[in-house]
Design a protein around this motif. Structure first.
Motif, PDB file in Angstrom:
ATOM      1  N   PHE A   5       0.842  -1.198   0.000  1.00 40.32           N
ATOM      2  CA  PHE A   5       0.000   0.000   0.000  1.00 40.32           C
ATOM      3  C   PHE A   5       0.879   1.251   0.000  1.00 40.32           C
ATOM      4  O   PHE A   5       0.658   2.195  -0.775  1.00 40.32           O
ATOM      5  CB  PHE A   5      -0.907  -0.029   1.237  1.00 40.32           C
ATOM      6  N   ARG A   6       1.875   1.277   0.855  1.00 36.34           N
ATOM      7  CA  ARG A   6       2.758   2.437   0.954  1.00 36.34           C
ATOM      8  C   ARG A   6       3.504   2.684  -0.353  1.00 36.34           C
ATOM      9  O   ARG A   6       3.664   3.832  -0.782  1.00 36.34           O
ATOM     10  CB  ARG A   6       3.760   2.231   2.093  1.00 36.34           C
ATOM     11  N   ASN A  73      -3.672  -1.252  -6.798  1.00 33.82           N
ATOM     12  CA  ASN A  73      -4.499  -2.388  -6.386  1.00 33.82           C
ATOM     13  C   ASN A  73      -5.048  -2.203  -4.981  1.00 33.82           C
ATOM     14  O   ASN A  73      -6.170  -2.614  -4.684  1.00 33.82           O
ATOM     15  CB  ASN A  73      -3.689  -3.678  -6.441  1.00 33.82           C
ATOM     16  N   TYR A  74      -4.231  -1.609  -4.108  1.00 31.26           N
ATOM     17  CA  TYR A  74      -4.573  -1.579  -2.694  1.00 31.26           C
ATOM     18  C   TYR A  74      -5.016  -0.212  -2.187  1.00 31.26           C
ATOM     19  O   TYR A  74      -5.573  -0.110  -1.102  1.00 31.26           O
ATOM     20  CB  TYR A  74      -3.381  -2.071  -1.864  1.00 31.26           C
ATOM     21  N   VAL A  75      -4.740   0.853  -2.946  1.00 31.10           N
ATOM     22  CA  VAL A  75      -5.200   2.179  -2.555  1.00 31.10           C
ATOM     23  C   VAL A  75      -6.562   2.411  -3.195  1.00 31.10           C
ATOM     24  O   VAL A  75      -6.700   2.413  -4.422  1.00 31.10           O
ATOM     25  CB  VAL A  75      -4.208   3.273  -3.005  1.00 31.10           C
ATOM     26  N   GLY A  76      -7.573   2.596  -2.374  1.00 30.66           N
ATOM     27  CA  GLY A  76      -8.926   2.748  -2.887  1.00 30.66           C
ATOM     28  C   GLY A  76      -9.293   4.175  -3.232  1.00 30.66           C
ATOM     29  O   GLY A  76     -10.120   4.421  -4.106  1.00 30.66           O
ATOM     30  N   GLU A  92      -9.718  -4.827  -2.134  1.00 35.96           N
ATOM     31  CA  GLU A  92      -8.687  -5.828  -2.420  1.00 35.96           C
ATOM     32  C   GLU A  92      -7.603  -5.813  -1.340  1.00 35.96           C
ATOM     33  O   GLU A  92      -7.009  -6.840  -1.025  1.00 35.96           O
ATOM     34  CB  GLU A  92      -8.064  -5.557  -3.790  1.00 35.96           C
ATOM     35  N   TYR A  93      -7.351  -4.624  -0.777  1.00 39.50           N
ATOM     36  CA  TYR A  93      -6.377  -4.508   0.313  1.00 39.50           C
ATOM     37  C   TYR A  93      -6.800  -5.362   1.503  1.00 39.50           C
ATOM     38  O   TYR A  93      -6.017  -6.118   2.069  1.00 39.50           O
ATOM     39  CB  TYR A  93      -6.271  -3.036   0.718  1.00 39.50           C
ATOM     40  N   TYR A  94      -8.080  -5.246   1.868  1.00 41.94           N
ATOM     41  CA  TYR A  94      -8.577  -6.024   2.999  1.00 41.94           C
ATOM     42  C   TYR A  94      -8.542  -7.519   2.696  1.00 41.94           C
ATOM     43  O   TYR A  94      -8.155  -8.338   3.535  1.00 41.94           O
ATOM     44  CB  TYR A  94      -9.997  -5.587   3.347  1.00 41.94           C
TER      45      TYR A  94
END
Length: 584
Positions: A5-6, A73-76, A92-94
């Motif tokens: 994510f970072r 992919n992970y930042v909404g 998708e992150y969760y």
């Protein structure tokens, strides 16, 4: 997932700044306060306000609008809030967090390709391990563990001081005193048995008849000289004492546990000639001088007033000289060398670093981690032994005893059909008692002095190992009670604040490991574990898992979250060197 994510945030921010014509050197990425519903935030608007000629909130809004998250992919999403840009996770992150955290290796980072030697404890083999040095093996072991979790190839080293005057005195005393004239050993362990000779020898040298002391000193000097010139018979004599005491010390350290891969002996650098090579080279150095028949190095250029003595007047080497050869071996063998030292060793460490610099070594490979002392509160009913203070064995015995009392008290308050067996009580008492000692020490910043407090350390409801261990046991209990129900990966069903908060806490574990390894601060993992339990307990209170009114799909999704939480707690405790009980 937090690390991924970072990275996505970093990529998107850098691209947006570049598109807007702003410099990309400082992205200002930080974790937002707990009341902000975001995973990361950027404070770059503060830095850019002057260049933009606009207030930070306006710059933040401009930056948020310029972000392109289509490849993420992970930042909404990203929104401006005052002078900050907040980044929220995608579904998708969760889902990816839940899936990854159900694996046993959750939290481990990819191999770094870097080899690291961590030297810690290295107490002189002259007697039982003392409580005053408890922080060294606990901190050193935790640092080694967090570096291992962060993907480094870690070697845990105990440097055995088996040369020099102390060991010569010990060997002479062992060969000259009759056991019948000594007091009974404090424990049935070799270190307690042999330390009697060392104490008797020192007492004799301080109080004996002058002629007898002079004769003894001549024999001791002969042992020192024999070690220095590589006499095998002398090595064998000293080795008998060293290995006996070291064996007892290792038994104590294994209780913590403090693990070691290598026991590197000081005499190895006399045997291989490297110490004498160091001496020859230092004598030729522009910083070398001879004074009072001793060879020394002038370290004023390094801001150190005291000189570095590397050769005695009788041409025998010192511990410091042999440690130079030892460190050069480390530099040749490993990419990084970390040494855990008490705060009283800082001058020695600085002098050693300067001498290594004179020798042409790259001292950037060397890192020292200094720690302050551990104190015991006055009035504790802990045994002392002839001026040695409190031994580590006494502390650990007391910890287990007090933990057993706490476990039995909790059993009395909560009688169940599946009451714990005596074997269970003994196991839990050991896990909780020793875990309490470790957590109380490793959870503090190393440079801060500690006064060990039993009530705080064994508080099942406070900032302690039992508090974390109990949460792990609770998660195990839920999973055990679930029976045939299966933990199913469906993060979409986990929509409450408590569920999402717990998912985010799980996701942060790898980045906590990364940060703790980078900063050599295992207390970051201890703080994370304690905070994680708070989040887990909030979920436990608000989100029933196995209640009759919870439908099967939600139950299975929550079971997956409990399983992820259990793995997170187990691995966080593992990083700290603390056992994770399945029941308490």
């Amino acid at each position: 997932m937090f690390i991924a994510f970072r990275r996505e945030v970093e990529t998107a921010l850098a691209a947006a700044l570049d598109d807007l014509g702003y410099p990309t050197g400082d992205l200002g990425i930080e974790e937002p306060p707990a009341d902000v519903p975001a995973v990361l935030a950027s404070s770059a608007a503060f830095r850019l306000a002057g260049e933009a000629g606009a207030p930070p909130p306006q710059v933040a809004a401009e930056l948020a609008d310029a972000l392109d998250l289509t490849e993420a992919n992970y930042v909404g999403g990203a929104t401006a809030q005052g002078p900050y840009v907040n980044f929220t996770p995608s579904e998708e992150y969760y889902a990816a967090t839940l899936e990854s955290a159900q694996a046993n290796g959750w939290g481990r980072l990819p191999d770094s390709g870097e080899s690291v030697v961590v030297e810690h404890t290295s107490a002189n083999p002259t007697g039982p391990v003392h409580v005053g040095r408890a922080r060294n093996p606990i901190l050193g072991d935790a640092v080694s563990r967090v570096l291992d979790y962060a993907g480094h190839d870690v070697t845990r080293e105990y440097y055995v001081n088996d040369a020099g005057r102390q060991m010569a005195v010990f060997t002479w005393a062992y060969e000259n005193f009759d056991e019948a004239d000594l007091p009974e050993p404090g424990r049935d362990k070799p270190d307690y048995d042999l330390v009697r000779y060392y104490r008797a020898g020192n007492e004799f040298l301080e109080e004996g008849e002058p002629e007898a002391v002079e004769e003894a000193e001549a024999e001791i000097a002969a042992i020192i000289e024999g070690l220095d010139r590589g006499d095998e018979a002398t090595y064998e004599r000293v080795g008998e004492v060293v290995e006996g005491v070291l064996g007892g010390m290792r038994e104590t350290l294994e209780r913590l546990p403090a693990e070691f891969d290598e026991f590197v002996r000081e005499t190895e650098f006399l045997r291989d000639g490297s110490t004498h090579e160091v001496v020859a080279d230092l004598k030729a150095s522009e910083y070398a001088f001879e004074e009072e028949d001793a060879w020394q190095l002038d370290l004023e250029e390094w801001g150190i007033e005291q000189s570095f003595v590397f050769l005695r007047s009788d041409d025998t080497t010192l511990y410091t000289t042999r440690d130079l050869a030892h460190h050069e071996w480390k530099f040749d063998t490993f990419d990084r060398a970390i040494t855990v030292l008490g705060e009283d060793q800082e001058l020695h460490a600085n002098k050693l670093r300067a001498a290594l610099d004179i020798r042409g070594n790259d001292t950037d490979q060397l890192e020292e981690l200094f720690y302050a002392w551990v104190n015991l509160p006055g009035g504790e009913s802990m045994s002392t032994r002839q001026g040695t203070g409190v031994d580590m064995d006494d502390l650990l015995d007391e910890a287990v005893l007090r933990a057993e009392e706490a476990v039995r008290s909790r059993m009395d308050d909560r009688i169940r059909d599946d009451d714990l067996t005596e074997a269970d009580v003994e196991r839990i008492a050991r896990q909780v008692g020793i875990g309490a000692v470790r957590y109380d020490i490793v959870s503090k910043q190393p440079t801060k002095a500690i006064t060990f407090d039993w009530e705080d350390a064994l508080d099942f409801e406070g900032q302690s190992a039992p508090y974390v261990q109990y949460a792990h046991a609770r998660a195990c209990g839920i999973l055990g009670e679930a029976g045939d129900a299966t933990a199913t990966l469906d993060a979409d069903l986990l929509t409450t604040d408590e569920e999402r908060n717990l998912l985010q806490a799980v996701a942060r574990f790898p980045v906590v490991v990364e940060s703790a390894a980078d900063e050599l601060e295992p207390h970051q993992v201890a703080t994370y574990a304690r905070d994680f339990v708070d989040t887990f307990n909030a979920f436990y209170r608000s989100c029933p898992v196995l209640a009759d009114d919870v439908d099967d799909d939600l139950r299975d999704a929550r079971l997956a979250l409990v399983e992820a939480s259990r793995n997170t707690l187990a691995n966080a405790l593992s990083v700290l060197g603390i056992e994770a009980p399945a029941s308490m």
